[in-house]
Design a protein around this motif. Structure first.
Motif, PDB file in Angstrom:
ATOM      1  N   PHE A 102     -13.318   7.630   1.587  1.00 39.23           N
ATOM      2  CA  PHE A 102     -11.994   7.551   2.213  1.00 39.23           C
ATOM      3  C   PHE A 102     -11.516   6.099   2.285  1.00 39.23           C
ATOM      4  CE2 PHE A 102     -11.341  11.757   4.732  1.00 39.23           C
ATOM      5  CZ  PHE A 102     -11.345  12.439   3.533  1.00 39.23           C
ATOM      6  N   ASP A 103     -12.445   5.184   2.589  1.00 39.95           N
ATOM      7  CA  ASP A 103     -12.062   3.764   2.642  1.00 39.95           C
ATOM      8  C   ASP A 103     -11.507   3.330   1.289  1.00 39.95           C
ATOM      9  OD1 ASP A 103     -12.961   3.626   5.184  1.00 39.95           O
ATOM     10  OD2 ASP A 103     -14.805   2.513   4.730  1.00 39.95           O
ATOM     11  N   GLN A 104     -12.215   3.720   0.231  1.00 43.19           N
ATOM     12  CA  GLN A 104     -11.769   3.333  -1.116  1.00 43.19           C
ATOM     13  C   GLN A 104     -10.433   3.983  -1.451  1.00 43.19           C
ATOM     14  OE1 GLN A 104     -14.829   4.448  -3.849  1.00 43.19           O
ATOM     15  NE2 GLN A 104     -16.218   2.830  -3.182  1.00 43.19           N
ATOM     16  N   ALA A 105     -10.303   5.260  -1.089  1.00 40.64           N
ATOM     17  CA  ALA A 105      -9.063   5.981  -1.415  1.00 40.64           C
ATOM     18  C   ALA A 105      -7.872   5.361  -0.678  1.00 40.64           C
ATOM     19  CB  ALA A 105      -9.209   7.452  -1.063  1.00 40.64           C
ATOM     20  N   LEU A 106      -8.091   4.934   0.555  1.00 36.15           N
ATOM     21  CA  LEU A 106      -6.997   4.325   1.317  1.00 36.15           C
ATOM     22  C   LEU A 106      -6.660   2.936   0.781  1.00 36.15           C
ATOM     23  CD1 LEU A 106      -8.169   5.656   4.755  1.00 36.15           C
ATOM     24  CD2 LEU A 106      -5.936   6.146   3.721  1.00 36.15           C
ATOM     25  N   ALA A 107      -7.692   2.208   0.328  1.00 41.78           N
ATOM     26  CA  ALA A 107      -7.433   0.898  -0.284  1.00 41.78           C
ATOM     27  C   ALA A 107      -6.600   1.086  -1.564  1.00 41.78           C
ATOM     28  CB  ALA A 107      -8.751   0.200  -0.612  1.00 41.78           C
ATOM     29  N   ALA A 108      -6.839   2.194  -2.269  1.00 42.44           N
ATOM     30  CA  ALA A 108      -6.038   2.495  -3.468  1.00 42.44           C
ATOM     31  C   ALA A 108      -4.625   2.916  -3.064  1.00 42.44           C
ATOM     32  CB  ALA A 108      -6.713   3.613  -4.272  1.00 42.44           C
ATOM     33  N   ALA A 109      -4.531   3.720  -1.997  1.00 43.59           N
ATOM     34  CA  ALA A 109      -3.214   4.234  -1.573  1.00 43.59           C
ATOM     35  C   ALA A 109      -2.246   3.091  -1.297  1.00 43.59           C
ATOM     36  CB  ALA A 109      -3.378   5.101  -0.324  1.00 43.59           C
ATOM     37  N   VAL A 110      -2.722   2.060  -0.590  1.00 44.14           N
ATOM     38  CA  VAL A 110      -1.796   0.989  -0.186  1.00 44.14           C
ATOM     39  C   VAL A 110      -1.399   0.081  -1.352  1.00 44.14           C
ATOM     40  CG1 VAL A 110      -2.583   1.026   2.216  1.00 44.14           C
ATOM     41  CG2 VAL A 110      -3.605  -0.621   0.625  1.00 44.14           C
ATOM     42  N   ARG A 111      -2.020   0.247  -2.507  1.00 50.24           N
ATOM     43  CA  ARG A 111      -1.596  -0.516  -3.692  1.00 50.24           C
ATOM     44  C   ARG A 111      -0.342   0.109  -4.331  1.00 50.24           C
ATOM     45  NH1 ARG A 111      -2.080  -5.278  -3.508  1.00 50.24           N
ATOM     46  NH2 ARG A 111      -1.011  -5.164  -5.492  1.00 50.24           N
ATOM     47  N   ALA A 112       0.145   1.196  -3.780  1.00 51.14           N
ATOM     48  CA  ALA A 112       1.343   1.844  -4.348  1.00 51.14           C
ATOM     49  C   ALA A 112       2.537   0.895  -4.265  1.00 51.14           C
ATOM     50  CB  ALA A 112       1.641   3.128  -3.576  1.00 51.14           C
ATOM     51  N   PRO A 113       3.498   1.053  -5.152  1.00 54.62           N
ATOM     52  CA  PRO A 113       4.736   0.266  -5.036  1.00 54.62           C
ATOM     53  C   PRO A 113       5.597   0.811  -3.908  1.00 54.62           C
ATOM     54  CG  PRO A 113       4.944   1.836  -6.830  1.00 54.62           C
ATOM     55  CD  PRO A 113       3.556   2.010  -6.267  1.00 54.62           C
ATOM     56  N   SER A 114       6.424  -0.033  -3.328  1.00 56.03           N
ATOM     57  CA  SER A 114       7.379   0.435  -2.312  1.00 56.03           C
ATOM     58  C   SER A 114       8.582  -0.498  -2.342  1.00 56.03           C
ATOM     59  CB  SER A 114       6.733   0.426  -0.918  1.00 56.03           C
ATOM     60  OG  SER A 114       6.331  -0.873  -0.563  1.00 56.03           O
ATOM     61  N   PRO A 115       9.770  -0.011  -1.939  1.00 55.23           N
ATOM     62  CA  PRO A 115      10.960  -0.858  -1.999  1.00 55.23           C
ATOM     63  C   PRO A 115      10.758  -2.153  -1.210  1.00 55.23           C
ATOM     64  CG  PRO A 115      11.405   1.222  -0.855  1.00 55.23           C
ATOM     65  CD  PRO A 115      10.031   1.317  -1.411  1.00 55.23           C
ATOM     66  N   HIS A 116      10.935  -3.294  -1.853  1.00 57.13           N
ATOM     67  CA  HIS A 116      10.720  -4.619  -1.233  1.00 57.13           C
ATOM     68  C   HIS A 116       9.334  -4.753  -0.591  1.00 57.13           C
ATOM     69  CE1 HIS A 116      14.763  -5.568  -2.139  1.00 57.13           C
ATOM     70  NE2 HIS A 116      15.364  -5.195  -1.023  1.00 57.13           N
ATOM     71  N   ASN A 117       8.375  -3.985  -1.082  1.00 53.70           N
ATOM     72  CA  ASN A 117       7.007  -4.031  -0.521  1.00 53.70           C
ATOM     73  C   ASN A 117       7.003  -3.795   0.992  1.00 53.70           C
ATOM     74  OD1 ASN A 117       4.232  -4.223  -0.713  1.00 53.70           O
ATOM     75  ND2 ASN A 117       4.175  -6.453  -0.779  1.00 53.70           N
ATOM     76  N   THR A 118       7.824  -2.838   1.417  1.00 58.52           N
ATOM     77  CA  THR A 118       7.908  -2.501   2.843  1.00 58.52           C
ATOM     78  C   THR A 118       6.689  -1.693   3.310  1.00 58.52           C
ATOM     79  OG1 THR A 118       9.308  -0.692   2.088  1.00 58.52           O
ATOM     80  CG2 THR A 118      10.419  -2.534   3.172  1.00 58.52           C
ATOM     81  N   GLN A 119       6.037  -1.005   2.364  1.00 58.78           N
ATOM     82  CA  GLN A 119       4.844  -0.188   2.684  1.00 58.78           C
ATOM     83  C   GLN A 119       5.158   0.808   3.807  1.00 58.78           C
ATOM     84  OE1 GLN A 119       1.582  -3.081   3.276  1.00 58.78           O
ATOM     85  NE2 GLN A 119       2.811  -4.496   2.037  1.00 58.78           N
ATOM     86  N   PRO A 120       6.096   1.719   3.556  1.00 53.85           N
ATOM     87  CA  PRO A 120       6.574   2.597   4.644  1.00 53.85           C
ATOM     88  C   PRO A 120       5.667   3.816   4.870  1.00 53.85           C
ATOM     89  CG  PRO A 120       7.783   3.061   2.645  1.00 53.85           C
ATOM     90  CD  PRO A 120       6.780   2.003   2.292  1.00 53.85           C
ATOM     91  N   TRP A 121       4.379   3.576   5.066  1.00 50.81           N
ATOM     92  CA  TRP A 121       3.441   4.693   5.202  1.00 50.81           C
ATOM     93  C   TRP A 121       2.457   4.466   6.336  1.00 50.81           C
ATOM     94  CZ3 TRP A 121       3.494   2.652  -0.163  1.00 50.81           C
ATOM     95  CH2 TRP A 121       2.792   1.444  -0.284  1.00 50.81           C
ATOM     96  N   ARG A 122       1.909   5.588   6.790  1.00 52.00           N
ATOM     97  CA  ARG A 122       0.788   5.597   7.733  1.00 52.00           C
ATOM     98  C   ARG A 122      -0.130   6.720   7.286  1.00 52.00           C
ATOM     99  NH1 ARG A 122       1.643   7.459  12.792  1.00 52.00           N
ATOM    100  NH2 ARG A 122       3.549   8.556  12.226  1.00 52.00           N
ATOM    101  N   PHE A 123      -1.403   6.601   7.577  1.00 50.37           N
ATOM    102  CA  PHE A 123      -2.360   7.626   7.171  1.00 50.37           C
ATOM    103  C   PHE A 123      -3.139   8.073   8.404  1.00 50.37           C
ATOM    104  CE2 PHE A 123      -1.590   4.630   3.786  1.00 50.37           C
ATOM    105  CZ  PHE A 123      -1.208   5.465   2.746  1.00 50.37           C
ATOM    106  N   VAL A 124      -3.358   9.365   8.477  1.00 51.37           N
ATOM    107  CA  VAL A 124      -4.155   9.912   9.578  1.00 51.37           C
ATOM    108  C   VAL A 124      -5.313  10.686   8.962  1.00 51.37           C
ATOM    109  CG1 VAL A 124      -4.171  11.416  11.604  1.00 51.37           C
ATOM    110  CG2 VAL A 124      -2.125  10.078  11.058  1.00 51.37           C
ATOM    111  N   VAL A 125      -6.533  10.356   9.384  1.00 55.24           N
ATOM    112  CA  VAL A 125      -7.718  11.024   8.844  1.00 55.24           C
ATOM    113  C   VAL A 125      -8.287  11.947   9.907  1.00 55.24           C
ATOM    114  CG1 VAL A 125     -10.109  10.648   8.097  1.00 55.24           C
ATOM    115  CG2 VAL A 125      -8.284   9.165   7.242  1.00 55.24           C
ATOM    116  N   GLU A 126      -8.591  13.163   9.487  1.00 54.49           N
ATOM    117  CA  GLU A 126      -9.277  14.103  10.374  1.00 54.49           C
ATOM    118  C   GLU A 126     -10.255  14.895   9.526  1.00 54.49           C
ATOM    119  OE1 GLU A 126      -6.841  17.178  12.043  1.00 54.49           O
ATOM    120  OE2 GLU A 126      -8.232  17.514  13.696  1.00 54.49           O
ATOM    121  N   HIS A 127     -11.538  14.730   9.771  1.00 51.24           N
ATOM    122  CA  HIS A 127     -12.584  15.392   8.983  1.00 51.24           C
ATOM    123  C   HIS A 127     -12.362  15.138   7.498  1.00 51.24           C
ATOM    124  CE1 HIS A 127     -13.902  17.003  12.696  1.00 51.24           C
ATOM    125  NE2 HIS A 127     -12.770  17.662  12.892  1.00 51.24           N
ATOM    126  N   GLU A 128     -12.085  16.215   6.735  1.00 49.62           N
ATOM    127  CA  GLU A 128     -11.969  16.050   5.283  1.00 49.62           C
ATOM    128  C   GLU A 128     -10.511  16.046   4.828  1.00 49.62           C
ATOM    129  OE1 GLU A 128     -14.538  18.808   3.307  1.00 49.62           O
ATOM    130  OE2 GLU A 128     -16.279  17.649   3.930  1.00 49.62           O
TER     131      GLU A 128
END
Ligand SMILES: Cc1cc2nc3c(=O)[nH]c(=O)nc-3n(C[C@H](O)[C@H](O)[C@H](O)COP(=O)(O)O)c2cc1C
Length: 328
Positions: free
Chosen positions: A9-35
């Protein structure tokens, strides 16, 4: 051997935040629960002037969801994606659930490897055509995620769309509120955890080109250079419209961008005509027979440029503590 969940999950989230976003605003949050990993739209980071409805932000969240899935896949997990939002929970855009083990394909490994190299390249492109095989690969990538790429040179809409880009750029340059928002996000120091530093910008163009990159992305510290005259432009579309289609388009966009990176191609965005009402309505009309246009990509060969930074994963991650409420 399958690696333990927290590491994956750590690796997957590190990959997730490499996504492009308008002006690099990074308009996301992630919530982890079990799997399960949930991808949430962060309203605080939606551009209120350029993107008041959160359309571009949902594309970015879809791209982050795609990175998550591809990273889980190369770690040997099958993942089921439930794409939202649904009207009851408009900011929950996707839910990704692990679904047993499955060996990744060579193609998936190629895409996962591109996640940490992909970047937006705003510099002049080389005078080298994108070969038919690479164009086809990008089209197939979009189709695999339920999207569609239409190249403008073949569809005969090139000059009309290029003129809408110029028109929107001029309207935005004349709008002080728009300019202020762009300046806030694009005049960052190198190493800034969000926004776009000048090191990620291109040199000022010598003269007016057919296609205009954002003036806010020019690096006036660089000597002016001539840009390519008619870069390959591809419009990303989906059959449907609305928030759900925007998340799907984001996933398709990211598969296209990663495929382009794996093919050695440089990409950048021309979003200006999507951000002013008049030009956006024209785009919708022009592509009415194809579907809903979501974004316009400039594609070609170029020298790689610098990656921009991201906020640390800890800043965008929470673990579920209650039945429905993500912990902040
Ligand atoms: C929906 C969307 C629209 C974007 N529009 C533009 C644009 O019009 N011009 C531009 O130069 N970059 C645009 N970008 C690229 C972002 O500025 C870029 O992704 C962000 O700064 C992070 O940098 P990176 O892509 O190099 O990782 C867009 C990105 C997304 C996801």
């Amino acid at each position: 051997m399958i690696r333990p969940l927290p590491t994956v999950f750590d690796q997957a989230l590190a990959a997730a935040v490499r996504a492009p976003s308008p002006h690099n605003t990074q308009p996301w949050r992630f919530v982890v629960e079990h799997e399960v990993i949930e991808v949430w739209l962060d309203r605080e980071r939606v551009l209120t002037v350029a993107d008041p409805h959160g359309r571009e932000a949902r594309l970015a969240c879809g791209a982050a969801a795609f990175n998550l899935v591809i990273c889980l896949r190369v770690n040997g997990f099958a993942a089921v994606v439930r794409m939202l939002p649904d009207p009851a929970e408009p900011d929950l855009v996707a839910v990704i659930r692990l679904d047993g083990n499955q060996k990744a394909t060579a193609g998936e490994r190629r895409l996962a490897e591109a996640v940490f190299r992909r970047h937006t390249n705003r510099r002049p492109l080389l005078d080298k055509e994108v070969p038919p095989a690479a164009r086809t690969a990008l089209k197939s990538a979009a189709l695999q995620e339920g999207g569609q790429i239409e190249y403008l040179n073949v569809s005969g809409r090139y000059s009309t769309v290029a003129s809408l880009v110029r028109q929107a750029e001029a309207l935005q340059a004349d709008n002080p509120v728009f300019r202020a928002e762009a300046e806030y996000w694009t005049h960052r120091e190198p190493g800034s955890p969000d926004g776009v530093p000048k090191t990620a910008s291109g040199p000022p163009p010598y003269g007016p080109g057919v296609v205009t990159l954002r003036a806010s992305h020019e690096n006036e510290n660089l000597p002016p250079r001539e840009y390519e005259q008619e870069p390959l432009l591809g419009v990303l579309l989906t059959r449907d419209r609305g928030p759900h289609a925007e998340v799907r388009a984001g996933m398709a966009m990211q598969r296209v961008l990663l495929t382009a990176t794996a093919e050695g191609l440089a990409t950048s965005f021309l979003s200006q005509p999507f951000e002013t009402a008049r030009t956006r309505a024209s785009l919708d009309r022009i592509f009415a027979g194809f579907g809903q246009p979501h974004t316009l990509l400039r594609i070609g060969y170029g020298s790689p440029t610098r990656l921009t930074d991201r906020r640390p994963v800890e800043d965008v991650l929470s673990h579920r503590t209650g039945p429905d409420v993500p912990a902040s």
